[in-house]
Design a protein around this motif. Structure first.
Motif, short mmCIF file in Angstrom:
data_model
loop_
_atom_site.label_atom_id
_atom_site.label_comp_id
_atom_site.label_asym_id
_atom_site.label_seq_id
_atom_site.Cartn_x
_atom_site.Cartn_y
_atom_site.Cartn_z
N GLY A 9 0.82 -1.26 0.15
CA GLY A 9 -0.06 0.20 -0.09
C GLY A 9 0.96 1.21 0.01
N VAL A 10 1.92 1.22 -0.64
CA VAL A 10 3.00 2.55 -0.74
C VAL A 10 2.89 2.92 -2.36
N ASN A 11 3.58 4.06 -2.39
CA ASN A 11 3.80 4.42 -3.87
C ASN A 11 5.17 3.48 -4.50
N PRO A 12 4.85 3.17 -5.61
CA PRO A 12 5.83 2.34 -6.39
C PRO A 12 7.26 3.10 -6.50
N ASN A 13 7.10 4.64 -6.48
CA ASN A 13 8.66 5.22 -6.28
C ASN A 13 9.36 4.83 -4.87
N THR A 14 8.58 4.62 -3.76
CA THR A 14 9.04 4.32 -2.65
C THR A 14 9.82 2.90 -2.62
N VAL A 15 9.09 1.87 -3.22
CA VAL A 15 9.82 0.76 -3.53
C VAL A 15 10.99 0.84 -4.41
N ALA A 16 10.82 1.44 -5.59
CA ALA A 16 12.17 1.67 -6.13
C ALA A 16 13.27 2.11 -5.56
N ALA A 17 13.07 3.51 -4.71
CA ALA A 17 13.96 3.83 -3.81
C ALA A 17 14.51 2.74 -3.01
N ALA A 18 13.72 2.15 -2.20
CA ALA A 18 14.11 0.93 -1.38
C ALA A 18 15.28 0.07 -2.15
N TYR A 19 14.59 -0.50 -3.28
CA TYR A 19 15.49 -1.32 -3.95
C TYR A 19 16.80 -0.70 -4.54
N ARG A 20 16.97 0.44 -4.78
CA ARG A 20 17.92 1.50 -5.28
C ARG A 20 19.13 1.16 -3.97
N THR A 21 18.46 1.55 -2.90
CA THR A 21 19.32 1.81 -1.56
C THR A 21 19.96 0.31 -1.07
N LEU A 22 19.07 -0.67 -1.18
CA LEU A 22 19.74 -2.42 -1.17
C LEU A 22 20.87 -2.40 -1.99
N ARG A 23 20.65 -2.09 -3.41
CA ARG A 23 21.59 -2.06 -4.23
C ARG A 23 22.90 -1.65 -4.07
#
Length: 407
Positions: A9-23
């Motif tokens: 239930g969050v914005n897709p941009n938030t998920v993309a940012a999380a993936y970027r941080t993990l990478r």
């Protein structure tokens, strides 16, 4: 990413940012359309677990150590350093580098064409490499490394949360086109062994140095680290790459020449790099023992090691084995240093058959990422009488040499 965003239930941009941080922090690896995966946890033992146990009665040619008979006695040098230490105790706040060590080291570096720069001391070559990488890179950054190359470097890079980017080598060092591909693919740093490359014995030639400098000149933001641990035991000239990029470090260890227990390496580089290494070192160990530094100075000034004679001894043993192998149809590599690298079709089988025949050699898996199978033989203590029997055993154990190069 869209499915995860909907589930949470969050914005897709938030998920993309999380993936970027993990990478960026090295937790995950992304592979385009193949998706992402969690990276394996960095191993603390790494390739050391591939080390071969040598049974009693088997000739050990797997260790990678120098010949003890060619190492100098240390008692006199340490006694002189200790006597000075009694007169002038080293206290907190002392200069971290002995002035005479710095003067002698700088003169030797100048003679070899290493650019001028500040100088500091680390606890061995790998300690210096680690400190330089940590001073500039963040988790997830790529580091171009030689393949095959020094196993501990191949372990260190992922242990720091960084990505290894393999670069093929031949007898003259890293291949320029492979280095260019690594840098164009996003590698932020490169580690190059100047001479006595472990395990292949490669040494950067003058022509190869020019080609590598041209590649690096096109990528001036690359962090360049040169390892010259073979200084003092190699009779090939140095062709440094240092100074082509904005940030660089040149490392010179004393372990191979004076003994592995002398945990001391000289480090020079650009002002920013050396300043960052010094600053971080102050927050940890503080400095490398001045007692050890002064003992090394005494070894240098006393001429405790006849460098040309030591280099000639290793060259004779290395070339004698390579020639004996060639007579038996086995291709081997070893332009400099203490090791000979032999491509084989079946690495595990060759090691096992040689062990059964009474010879312990090192499996190439300790030194490889994507390069073909091989075995490494340390020739530092190999006698003339042993050479022919060893070559015969290697030929029988390895079978026909692979047609492809060791890169």
């Amino acid at each position: 990413m869209r499915e995860l965003a909907a589930t949470l239930g969050v914005n897709p941009n938030t998920v993309a940012a999380a993936y970027r941080t993990l990478r960026e922090r090295g937790v995950i690896e992304t592979h385009g359309r193949r998706g992402s995966r969690v990276r394996p946890k960095p191993a603390t033992t790494g390739r050391e677990k591939v080390r071969l146990d040598v049974p009693e009665g088997v000739r050990d040619l797997a260790g990678g150590n120098p010949d003890p008979a060619l190492l100098p006695p240390l008692a006199g040098a340490f006694a002189a350093a200790a006597e000075r230490g009694d007169r002038e105790p080293v206290l907190y706040g002392a200069e971290p580098v002995d002035p005479e060590l710095a003067r002698l080291a700088r003169a030797a570096l100048d003679a070899d064409g290493v650019p001028a720069g500040p100088l500091t001391v680390a606890s061995g070559a790998l300690d210096a490499v680690e400190r330089v990488l940590a001073a500039h890179l963040k988790p997830g950054d790529g580091v171009a490394v030689e393949d095959p190359g020094w196993g501990r470097t191949l372990d260190l890079v992922p242990a720091l949360g960084l990505r290894t980017v393999p670069v093929g080598v031949d007898d003259e060092g890293p291949l320029p086109d492979r280095l260019r591909a690594a840098l164009e693919g996003g590698a932020s740093a490169v580690v190059v062994t100047a001479r006595a490359q472990n395990p292949t014995g490669a040494a950067v030639s003058a022509a190869r140095a020019r080609a590598l400098r041209a590649v690096l000149a096109d990528h001036p933001g690359t962090l360049l680290i040169e390892d010259d641990h073979g200084h003092g035991v190699v009779d090939l000239p140095l062709h440094p790459l240092a100074g082509v990029t904005r940030h660089w470090a040149f490392v010179r260890s004393v372990a191979k020449t004076y003994g592995p227990d002398l945990r001391l390496a000289l480090l020079t580089g650009d002002d920013v790099t050396v300043d960052r290494v010094r600053g971080r070192q102050r927050l940890g160990p503080g400095w490398v023992s001045l007692l050890m530094q002064r003992a090394v100075v005494r070894l240098w000034t006393d001429g405790a090691v006849d460098g040309p004679a030591v280099a000639a001894a290793y060259r004779e043993r290395r070339e004698r084995l390579i020639d004996a192998l060639a007579e038996r149809g086995v291709t081997a590599h070893g332009r400099s240093g203490m090791n000979v690298w032999i491509p084989v079709p079946d690495e595990t089988g060759a090691v096992a058959r040689l062990l059964h025949a009474g010879w312990a050699v090192s499996p190439g898996a300790r030194f490889r990422l994507s390069s073909p199978p091989a075995i490494r033989i340390t020739i530092s203590t190999l006698t003339e009488e042993e050479t022919a029997p060893l070559a015969t055993a290697v030929a029988a154990a390895s079978g026909p040499s692979p047609s492809r190069s060791y890169v």
